[in-house]
Design a protein around this motif. Structure first.
Motif, PDB file in Angstrom:
ATOM      1  N   CYS A  71      44.810   3.730  33.300  1.00  0.00           N
ATOM      2  CA  CYS A  71      43.787   3.384  32.326  1.00  0.00           C
ATOM      3  C   CYS A  71      44.336   3.447  30.898  1.00  0.00           C
ATOM      4  CB  CYS A  71      42.654   4.410  32.500  1.00  0.00           C
ATOM      5  SG  CYS A  71      41.346   4.307  31.295  1.00  0.00           S
ATOM      6  N   SER A  72      43.869   2.525  30.053  1.00  0.00           N
ATOM      7  CA  SER A  72      44.174   2.626  28.619  1.00  0.00           C
ATOM      8  C   SER A  72      42.865   2.677  27.846  1.00  0.00           C
ATOM      9  CB  SER A  72      44.987   1.429  28.133  1.00  0.00           C
ATOM     10  OG  SER A  72      45.018   1.421  26.698  1.00  0.00           O
ATOM     11  N   LEU A  73      42.863   3.435  26.770  1.00  0.00           N
ATOM     12  CA  LEU A  73      41.699   3.517  25.898  1.00  0.00           C
ATOM     13  C   LEU A  73      41.688   2.326  24.940  1.00  0.00           C
ATOM     14  CD1 LEU A  73      39.321   5.461  25.132  1.00  0.00           C
ATOM     15  CD2 LEU A  73      40.797   6.365  23.351  1.00  0.00           C
ATOM     16  N   ALA A  74      40.498   1.891  24.526  1.00  0.00           N
ATOM     17  CA  ALA A  74      40.356   0.794  23.563  1.00  0.00           C
ATOM     18  C   ALA A  74      39.037   0.968  22.822  1.00  0.00           C
ATOM     19  CB  ALA A  74      40.350  -0.544  24.300  1.00  0.00           C
ATOM     20  N   ARG A  75      39.049   0.805  21.500  1.00  0.00           N
ATOM     21  CA  ARG A  75      37.770   0.766  20.797  1.00  0.00           C
ATOM     22  C   ARG A  75      37.046  -0.519  21.208  1.00  0.00           C
ATOM     23  NH1 ARG A  75      40.803   1.706  15.182  1.00  0.00           N
ATOM     24  NH2 ARG A  75      41.916   0.063  16.278  1.00  0.00           N
ATOM     25  N   ALA A  76      35.761  -0.611  20.871  1.00  0.00           N
ATOM     26  CA  ALA A  76      34.994  -1.785  21.306  1.00  0.00           C
ATOM     27  C   ALA A  76      35.246  -2.970  20.389  1.00  0.00           C
ATOM     28  CB  ALA A  76      33.507  -1.429  21.354  1.00  0.00           C
ATOM     29  N   VAL A  77      36.521  -3.299  20.222  1.00  0.00           N
ATOM     30  CA  VAL A  77      36.900  -4.482  19.440  1.00  0.00           C
ATOM     31  C   VAL A  77      37.951  -5.259  20.225  1.00  0.00           C
ATOM     32  CG1 VAL A  77      36.372  -3.571  17.149  1.00  0.00           C
ATOM     33  CG2 VAL A  77      38.615  -3.156  18.134  1.00  0.00           C
ATOM     34  N   SER A  78      37.948  -6.576  20.030  1.00  0.00           N
ATOM     35  CA  SER A  78      38.764  -7.457  20.860  1.00  0.00           C
ATOM     36  C   SER A  78      40.257  -7.123  20.826  1.00  0.00           C
ATOM     37  CB  SER A  78      38.532  -8.903  20.423  1.00  0.00           C
ATOM     38  OG  SER A  78      39.177  -9.757  21.320  1.00  0.00           O
ATOM     39  N   LYS A  79      40.805  -6.830  19.648  1.00  0.00           N
ATOM     40  CA  LYS A  79      42.257  -6.614  19.591  1.00  0.00           C
ATOM     41  C   LYS A  79      42.668  -5.375  20.400  1.00  0.00           C
ATOM     42  CE  LYS A  79      42.894  -4.302  15.066  1.00  0.00           C
ATOM     43  NZ  LYS A  79      42.057  -3.386  14.716  1.00  0.00           N
ATOM     44  N   ASP A  80      41.811  -4.361  20.414  1.00  0.00           N
ATOM     45  CA  ASP A  80      42.089  -3.158  21.207  1.00  0.00           C
ATOM     46  C   ASP A  80      42.039  -3.473  22.700  1.00  0.00           C
ATOM     47  OD1 ASP A  80      41.695  -1.960  18.671  1.00  0.00           O
ATOM     48  OD2 ASP A  80      41.035  -0.093  19.621  1.00  0.00           O
ATOM     49  N   ILE A  81      41.024  -4.254  23.091  1.00  0.00           N
ATOM     50  CA  ILE A  81      40.840  -4.545  24.513  1.00  0.00           C
ATOM     51  C   ILE A  81      41.971  -5.422  25.030  1.00  0.00           C
ATOM     52  CG2 ILE A  81      39.310  -5.769  26.127  1.00  0.00           C
ATOM     53  CD1 ILE A  81      37.025  -4.535  24.307  1.00  0.00           C
ATOM     54  N   GLN A  82      42.388  -6.375  24.210  1.00  0.00           N
ATOM     55  CA  GLN A  82      43.523  -7.230  24.615  1.00  0.00           C
ATOM     56  C   GLN A  82      44.791  -6.387  24.769  1.00  0.00           C
ATOM     57  OE1 GLN A  82      43.397 -10.356  25.661  1.00  0.00           O
ATOM     58  NE2 GLN A  82      41.192 -10.410  25.285  1.00  0.00           N
TER      59      GLN A  82
END
Ligand SMILES: [Zn+2]
Length: 511
Positions: A71-82
């Motif tokens: 798993c990787s963490l990501a804020r709820a913004v597109s660049k983080d999720i990508q």
């Protein structure tokens, strides 16, 4: 009926974020391999967008570790999720963990967003993440101080958007076990679709309640616990994996729940993380502290001899706390040595094995019996080395009660030999001043600790130092029969870590 609780380990993300616990790529892979042997369900390997180092570590773990979900963490913004999706791409089982704050105080002051904005961003993030991973976890940051009705709305919407796990973090470690349990109970009853997903708890230990709160969550229907080895993590840390696992194991009659953890790997994992981070647990730490299974008081010993159950609620061998079968000495060969390391949980080959073996031979010449703890210390020293910008060539120290302490140090940097000599208030001060002089920078030393690896005057000395660079803290450790040499190694390792990471700027999330 016993319900199965998933163990989500965040030692490499939330744990690694704590000051002085940062690990490099190789160290993270070593921890991840041990977490796989321990049997965790999910490894949160990092926060992909935060730095190139974090991204690369997640990608490496995703490629090598096949059994747990990565798993990787990501804020709820597109660049983080990508970035998260790209980092876990090579994994056999993938999860993206996205989060956004949901408490009035965070929404107003940090995000400057309304409730509607937050729901919209969360739904968009989960939808995007589902295109990149089969499993998507959504966390409402600071859920512990959020309005339960708003959490119900937010969680119901993200489940409809495809979230497979809903996480309830008590980010600031504020709630009492009853309150936290009530919140989980409320969400279990009110969130639409909650029975189709995992309900997870993530607790912090600011008031010493992380383990109690996580267990209150389980009693009220949580199906996943987020935790770290030895409870490391920001501020007072996270729920300790070994504590919740052994509580569920020892009191399965009460909790009516179980995990898939191989408890016999607990001690090994704990020691590995202590050695790598240089963050040692206190002697009275539950489960893994040095005194946790030591029944020293005379009255207890008598009771223990008559029947183990009078004072012991757990068996030491249940957590893998057994003396090894092989004792090593100066005549032990390479094969016995590598077997022993395997028994201790280290899988070394090639150059690291040769280096560790040479160190062992040197030590065995001086000490009659080399203990498991000595070996762990040697392996930690030789294997978890960072890129060596500065390498120790020689050191000579003059000290005593009638002389001013003097250190002469020679370092190697690339192919250049650098030398210096300085006096100091004490021999360690003289060494560190000399190194500062050679590298041309005043290093900010914030902590220095020394302890004997095993008993006896011929014990290996293990030194841990922490140095600060702006807001980052770097830990260095070194072991040697000579504590001044160990101090030098530790100081240089911290400096090398600092130099390796200086170019990277990191973003630190708080979930
Ligand atoms: Zn956290």
């Amino acid at each position: 009926m016993s319900s199965r609780i998933k163990i989500f380990d965040t030692t490499l993300r939330d744990g690694e974020q704590s000051p002085g616990c940062s690990m490099n790529k190789e160290e993270k892979l070593e921890v991840a391999s041990q977490l796989e042997r321990l049997g965790v369900d999910v490894i949160e390997a990092g926060f992909a967008i935060s730095s190139k180092g974090d991204f690369d570590s997640i990608a490496l773990i995703a490629e090598r570790i096949r059994n747990p979900v990565i798993c990787s963490l990501a804020r709820a913004v597109s660049k983080d999720i990508q970035a998260a999706g790209a980092a876990i791409k090579g994994a056999a089982k993938r999860r993206i963990h996205t989060f956004i704050a949901s408490s009035p105080i965070h929404m107003a002051h940090k995000l400057r967003m309304t409730e509607d904005d937050v729901v919209k961003a969360a739904v968009a993030a989960v939808t995007e993440a589902r295109h990149l991973a089969d499993e998507v976890e959504f966390s409402a940051e600071d859920a512990g101080r959020s309005e339960p009705e708003f959490l119900t709305r937010l969680f119901s919407e993200v489940i409809a958007a495809g979230a497979t796990t809903i996480n309830v973090p008590d980010t600031v470690g504020y709630l009492s076990p009853n309150e936290f349990g009530d919140l989980i109970c409320f969400l279990r009853a009110s969130v639409k679709g909650i029975d189709t997903v995992d309900l997870s708890v993530h607790c912090h230990n600011d008031l010493g309640l992380a383990t109690a709160n996580a267990l209150a969550g389980v009693i009220n229907g949580a199906t996943q616990i987020e935790c770290t080895i030895n409870g490391i993590g920001e501020r007072a840390g996270n729920t300790a994996l070994e504590e919740v696992v052994m509580a569920l194991h020892t009191r399965s009659d009460f909790y009516k729940a179980h995990t898939r953890i191989n408890t016999k790997e607990i001690m090994k994992t704990s020691r590995l993380v202590q050695h790598i981070t240089g963050s040692f647990v206190q002697a009275n730490k539950a489960i893994v502290g040095a005194n946790a299974f030591a029944h020293e008081a005379g009255i207890h010993q008598d009771g223990i001899l008559k029947s183990k159950r009078t004072y012991e609620i757990m068996d030491a061998d249940m957590i893998g706390l057994t003396e090894g079968t092989l004792v090593l000495g100066k005549h032990s060969g390479r094969h016995a040595f590598s077997q022993k390391l395997k028994e201790l949980g280290f899988n070394l080959s090639g150059d690291p094995l040769n280096k560790a073996f040479d160190r062992f031979k040197l030590l065995a010449d001086t000490k009659k019996e080399v203990s498991d703890k000595d070996l762990e210390s040697i392996v930690a020293d030789e294997v978890y080395q960072v890129a060596e910008y500065f390498k120790l060539k020689y050191i000579q120290i003059v000290a005593g009660n009638t002389t001013r302490p003097l250190a002469c140090v020679q370092l190697k940097s690339n192919d250049e030999l650098l030398e210096g000599a300085r006096t100091g208030a004490g021999p360690v001060d003289a060494i560190f001043q000399t190194i500062d002089h050679i590298i041309g920078e005043k290093i900010n030393l914030v902590d220095f600790a020394i302890h004997a690896v095993s008993g006896g005057t011929d014990a290996l000395g293990e030194v841990t130092v922490r140095v600060q660079d702006n807001s980052s803290i770097y830990t260095g450790r070194g072991s040697d029969l000579d504590v001044l040499v160990a101090s030098t190694k530790a100081y240089l390792q911290a400096i090398n870590k600092m130099l390796a990471e200086r170019s990277e700027t990191r973003v630190r999330p708080t979930v």
